[in-house]
Design a protein around this motif. Structure first.
Motif, short mmCIF file in Angstrom:
data_model
loop_
_atom_site.label_atom_id
_atom_site.label_comp_id
_atom_site.label_asym_id
_atom_site.label_seq_id
_atom_site.Cartn_x
_atom_site.Cartn_y
_atom_site.Cartn_z
N MET A 1 0.47 5.28 0.23
CA MET A 1 -0.55 6.29 0.52
C MET A 1 0.09 7.67 0.64
O MET A 1 1.26 7.79 1.01
CB MET A 1 -1.24 5.95 1.85
N ARG B 1 -8.94 8.90 1.71
CA ARG B 1 -7.60 9.12 1.16
C ARG B 1 -7.33 8.07 0.10
O ARG B 1 -7.61 6.89 0.29
CB ARG B 1 -6.53 9.06 2.27
N VAL B 2 -6.80 8.52 -1.03
CA VAL B 2 -6.63 7.61 -2.17
C VAL B 2 -5.14 7.39 -2.42
O VAL B 2 -4.37 8.34 -2.57
CB VAL B 2 -7.30 8.20 -3.43
N GLY B 3 -4.75 6.15 -2.46
CA GLY B 3 -3.36 5.81 -2.75
C GLY B 3 -3.31 4.66 -3.74
O GLY B 3 -4.28 4.38 -4.44
N LYS B 4 -2.18 3.98 -3.77
CA LYS B 4 -2.01 2.87 -4.71
C LYS B 4 -1.95 1.55 -3.96
O LYS B 4 -1.46 1.49 -2.84
CB LYS B 4 -0.70 3.04 -5.49
N ARG C 1 0.86 -1.20 0.00
CA ARG C 1 0.00 0.00 0.00
C ARG C 1 0.89 1.23 0.00
O ARG C 1 1.80 1.34 0.81
CB ARG C 1 -0.85 0.06 1.27
#
Lengths: 84, 84
Positions: A11, A40-43, A9
């Motif tokens: 973030m 919150r948007v991450g990969k 993850r």
């Protein structure tokens, strides 16, 4: 050599604004999902790797995050590894 | 009302090519991390929500995924929820 699966993850740092997350929060409010906040948007990166043991697998994924996947100026990373 | 934290993973469908993941795999090979293969890149979304109970929290996040976060033509989603 053993095969491992890793789940990474990446973030945005908590101290930074996350405009994408903010946009998603607003959109959710417009479709009657105002109960949801602080998006919150991450990969999420899933990968497989070959390593001698758990420790080497951990080192390899850590190296991949440090050298390529994560930009430490804006992001932090966490990962789990399991044998497959 | 209770407060929950949800962790949502949105990944490209396994049947589809993932060009971003492929690009990362190639880049890792170039920096001597060829032990890593099958990289797939998706989104990780962290959010907080208020709900009466676990079941309602689950329903709300599922609705958010279906209506906004996930494009089922190209992606699938999984999530975990925990009380905070």
């Amino acid at each position: 050599m053993n095969l491992y699966a890793a789940s990474v993850r990446i973030m945005p740092l908590k101290a930074l604004l996350d405009p994408q997350g903010k946009a998603v929060t607003h959109s959710l409010q417009k479709i009657n999902l105002a109960a949801i906040s602080d998006v919150r948007v991450g990969k999420h990166i899933a990968l497989e790797l070959q390593a001698e043991n758990d420790i080497q697998a951990h080192q390899l994924v850590d190296e991949a995050c440090k050298k390529l996947l994560c930009n430490p100026i804006m992001e932090f990373y966490e990962f789990e590894i399991k044998p497959i």
